[in-house]
Design a protein around this motif. Structure first.
Motif, PDB file in Angstrom:
ATOM      1  N   LEU A  25       0.838  -1.202   0.000  1.00  7.99           N
ATOM      2  CA  LEU A  25       0.000   0.000   0.000  1.00  7.99           C
ATOM      3  C   LEU A  25       0.871   1.250   0.000  1.00  7.99           C
ATOM      4  O   LEU A  25       1.914   1.301   0.664  1.00  7.99           O
ATOM      5  CB  LEU A  25      -0.902   0.010   1.235  1.00  7.99           C
ATOM      6  N   ARG A  26       0.437   2.231  -0.728  1.00 10.45           N
ATOM      7  CA  ARG A  26       1.173   3.493  -0.791  1.00 10.45           C
ATOM      8  C   ARG A  26       0.658   4.439   0.290  1.00 10.45           C
ATOM      9  O   ARG A  26      -0.522   4.795   0.318  1.00 10.45           O
ATOM     10  CB  ARG A  26       1.012   4.149  -2.157  1.00 10.45           C
ATOM     11  N   ILE A  27       1.534   4.853   1.178  1.00 12.05           N
ATOM     12  CA  ILE A  27       1.184   5.774   2.263  1.00 12.05           C
ATOM     13  C   ILE A  27       1.470   7.201   1.819  1.00 12.05           C
ATOM     14  O   ILE A  27       2.555   7.492   1.312  1.00 12.05           O
ATOM     15  CB  ILE A  27       1.978   5.445   3.533  1.00 12.05           C
ATOM     16  N   THR A  28       0.506   8.081   2.014  1.00 13.00           N
ATOM     17  CA  THR A  28       0.704   9.479   1.629  1.00 13.00           C
ATOM     18  C   THR A  28       0.816  10.415   2.818  1.00 13.00           C
ATOM     19  O   THR A  28       1.337  11.520   2.688  1.00 13.00           O
ATOM     20  CB  THR A  28      -0.443   9.955   0.726  1.00 13.00           C
ATOM     21  N   ASP A  35      -2.953   7.641   5.841  1.00 10.31           N
ATOM     22  CA  ASP A  35      -3.651   7.724   4.558  1.00 10.31           C
ATOM     23  C   ASP A  35      -3.001   6.769   3.563  1.00 10.31           C
ATOM     24  O   ASP A  35      -1.766   6.784   3.397  1.00 10.31           O
ATOM     25  CB  ASP A  35      -3.579   9.146   3.988  1.00 10.31           C
ATOM     26  N   VAL A  36      -3.817   5.949   2.913  1.00 12.35           N
ATOM     27  CA  VAL A  36      -3.305   5.008   1.915  1.00 12.35           C
ATOM     28  C   VAL A  36      -4.084   5.163   0.623  1.00 12.35           C
ATOM     29  O   VAL A  36      -5.235   5.620   0.616  1.00 12.35           O
ATOM     30  CB  VAL A  36      -3.395   3.542   2.402  1.00 12.35           C
ATOM     31  N   LYS A  37      -3.467   4.771  -0.469  1.00 12.44           N
ATOM     32  CA  LYS A  37      -4.097   4.845  -1.784  1.00 12.44           C
ATOM     33  C   LYS A  37      -4.709   3.497  -2.160  1.00 12.44           C
ATOM     34  O   LYS A  37      -4.091   2.447  -1.977  1.00 12.44           O
ATOM     35  CB  LYS A  37      -3.061   5.240  -2.848  1.00 12.44           C
ATOM     36  N   VAL A  48      -8.157   6.540  -5.136  1.00  8.27           N
ATOM     37  CA  VAL A  48      -8.765   7.266  -4.028  1.00  8.27           C
ATOM     38  C   VAL A  48      -7.895   7.151  -2.781  1.00  8.27           C
ATOM     39  O   VAL A  48      -7.023   6.280  -2.682  1.00  8.27           O
ATOM     40  CB  VAL A  48     -10.184   6.729  -3.728  1.00  8.27           C
ATOM     41  N   THR A  49      -8.138   8.045  -1.831  1.00  4.70           N
ATOM     42  CA  THR A  49      -7.395   8.056  -0.574  1.00  4.70           C
ATOM     43  C   THR A  49      -8.304   7.619   0.563  1.00  4.70           C
ATOM     44  O   THR A  49      -9.374   8.192   0.771  1.00  4.70           O
ATOM     45  CB  THR A  49      -6.846   9.464  -0.267  1.00  4.70           C
ATOM     46  N   THR A  72     -13.194  13.010   7.858  1.00  2.00           N
ATOM     47  CA  THR A  72     -14.088  13.650   6.876  1.00  2.00           C
ATOM     48  C   THR A  72     -13.480  14.910   6.283  1.00  2.00           C
ATOM     49  O   THR A  72     -14.202  15.774   5.782  1.00  2.00           O
ATOM     50  CB  THR A  72     -15.441  13.966   7.532  1.00  2.00           C
ATOM     51  N   GLN A  73     -12.188  15.027   6.331  1.00  2.00           N
ATOM     52  CA  GLN A  73     -11.531  16.201   5.759  1.00  2.00           C
ATOM     53  C   GLN A  73     -11.546  16.137   4.233  1.00  2.00           C
ATOM     54  O   GLN A  73     -11.725  15.073   3.633  1.00  2.00           O
ATOM     55  CB  GLN A  73     -10.095  16.299   6.274  1.00  2.00           C
ATOM     56  N   ASP A  74     -11.350  17.278   3.610  1.00  7.39           N
ATOM     57  CA  ASP A  74     -11.334  17.354   2.147  1.00  7.39           C
ATOM     58  C   ASP A  74     -10.212  16.487   1.570  1.00  7.39           C
ATOM     59  O   ASP A  74      -9.145  16.345   2.171  1.00  7.39           O
ATOM     60  CB  ASP A  74     -11.133  18.806   1.685  1.00  7.39           C
ATOM     61  N   GLY A  75     -10.477  15.927   0.390  1.00 15.63           N
ATOM     62  CA  GLY A  75      -9.471  15.143  -0.314  1.00 15.63           C
ATOM     63  C   GLY A  75      -9.492  13.667   0.009  1.00 15.63           C
ATOM     64  O   GLY A  75      -8.719  12.903  -0.578  1.00 15.63           O
ATOM     65  N   LEU A  76     -10.356  13.260   0.920  1.00 17.65           N
ATOM     66  CA  LEU A  76     -10.443  11.848   1.296  1.00 17.65           C
ATOM     67  C   LEU A  76     -11.674  11.217   0.666  1.00 17.65           C
ATOM     68  O   LEU A  76     -12.738  11.847   0.585  1.00 17.65           O
ATOM     69  CB  LEU A  76     -10.531  11.688   2.814  1.00 17.65           C
ATOM     70  N   PHE A  77     -11.541   9.963   0.239  1.00 19.19           N
ATOM     71  CA  PHE A  77     -12.715   9.217  -0.213  1.00 19.19           C
ATOM     72  C   PHE A  77     -13.560   8.808   0.980  1.00 19.19           C
ATOM     73  O   PHE A  77     -14.783   8.819   0.942  1.00 19.19           O
ATOM     74  CB  PHE A  77     -12.289   7.973  -0.993  1.00 19.19           C
TER      75      PHE A  77
END
Length: 389
Positions: free
Chosen positions: A131-134, A154-156, A174-175, A205-210
């Motif tokens: 998994l890619r961690i961001t 956060d993972v992709k 998606v993140t 629930t922040q912006d940019g998250l799926f």
């Protein structure tokens, strides 16, 4: 006291130098190999009992061999996140010395210094290197008397149902944010638990998250705890209620003078396209030690689930509320086919209605895309061919 938000550094093991380094592992999968799902385990391994190092090592061995079916330290697990609570600071290095963890996981945090200053135990998240961690960070709860906190990562994930149907794109990747927490204990901690879970829910629930998932020991021991999850805007992945003994995760290993209960939970942010299997209790009756001296690994059962995020492209002009239902049914059939379990089907949770469609064939007419997926999911599970990551 105020809540403290701080970045935490993941650690990965470098075999050549035989040391742990901070930062994301360089062995990151190519974009086209981004997983379409993730399995999540949550387990409070109990900070109160003796032999913490032996119990933690036994817990990792159980997860490796019996849950993820990795018979050797060279066997790579499925894409997964393991959320551990109640890890004593003195036992933290047991995780770092585990060969399976060294080969296939990133450890968050990299040191117990990331926990609140006076914490003698805390949470640790293991993320498989597939998994890619961001991003990774923590929140130290200001409303805690026992230095409680939460770890976030956060993972992709690929938002495609079947990665072989269409190429990956920035839109379909998606993140997912995964939180690991251990909420305030005891009846007097009820008001603090609600504040702590609200902080976690806001971070999911922040912006940019799926979407987001939070697992851990919720210490749900009062009647009011049952309503807290929904009151902060999250959904419980468990089908029953807190009084349903089938969901109880504590009170049996050994039998407690206090009433057993569903202290441990996996909950998530509700939204179209978010699918989460009903959590399965694992680590039931698991012990360690010599045959003549067997002891429980933990007084808690562990929970296991699978999460899949399906990316939908909004198209209000082609609205059909049954679309989401067809996707959900197809995923249920896929689960039954993969597990060969028709007697105990896994139920996927997701909001029942959606105004979205699936962008599997970009550039074609949206209505034809929708109909093709309806036809696919009406097929019997034995005829469906899915790619396994």
């Amino acid at each position: 006291m105020t809540d403290v938000h701080r970045d935490v550094h993941p650690a990965h093991y470098l075999a050549k130098s035989k040391q742990w380094l901070t930062g994301q592992s360089q062995e990151i999968a190519a974009a086209e190999d981004i997983p379409t799902f993730i399995r999540v385990v949550s387990w409070n391994i109990d900070c109160m009992r003796p032999e913490a190092e032996l119990r933690l090592d036994a817990a990792l061995s159980y997860l490796q061999h019996q849950v993820f079916k990795c018979r050797s330290n060279r066997k790579c697990p499925e894409p997964c996140a393991i959320l551990l609570q109640g890890v004593l600071a003195t036992a933290f290095t047991t995780i770092l010395h585990n060969k399976w963890v060294q080969n296939f996981f990133v450890v968050i945090p990299s040191t117990t210094d990331a926990w609140p200053k006076l914490a003698k135990y805390g949470t640790v998240t293991l993320v498989s290197r597939s998994l890619r961690i961001t991003k990774s960070f923590s929140i130290h709860f200001g409303c805690s008397e026992l230095q409680r906190h939460a770890i976030f990562v956060d993972v992709k994930l690929s938002g495609l149902l079947d990665a072989t149907q269409a190429p990956q794109s920035s839109e379909s990747t998606v993140t997912l944010r995964i939180a690991n927490t251990h909420l305030e204990p005891l009846p007097d901690g009820a008001s603090m638990r609600e504040k702590q879970l609200k902080l976690v829910a806001d971070a999911l629930t922040q912006d940019g998250l799926f979407g987001g998932v939070v697992g851990g020991d919720f210490n749900a021991i009062t009647p009011n705890d049952s309503a807290v999850v929904e009151s902060v805007g999250l959904w419980d992945a468990w089908n029953g209620d807190d009084a349903d003994e089938r969901g109880f995760t504590w009170g049996y290993q050994p039998r407690s003078p206090f009433a057993p209960g569903r202290l441990d939970k996996l909950v998530y942010t509700p939204r179209p396209g978010f699918f989460m299997d009903t959590p399965k209790k694992i680590a039931i009756g698991k012990k360690y030690g010599k045959p003549t001296r067997r002891r429980w690994i933990s007084d808690h059962y562990a929970l296991l689930t699978r999460v899949q995020c399906v990316y939908f492209a909004s198209d209000a002009s082609d609205y059909d509320p049954s679309d989401h239902g067809h996707v959900q049914q197809g995923l249920k059939e896929q689960r039954n086919f993969e597990t060969c379990s028709l007697d105990h089907p896994l139920v996927s949770h997701s909001p029942p209605r959606s105004k979205f469609i699936i962008p599997i064939h970009p550039g074609t007419d949206s209505r034809s895309r929708r109909q093709s997926w309806k036809r696919l999911f009406r097929m019997k599970s034995s005829r469906i061919s899915f790619r396994r990551d």
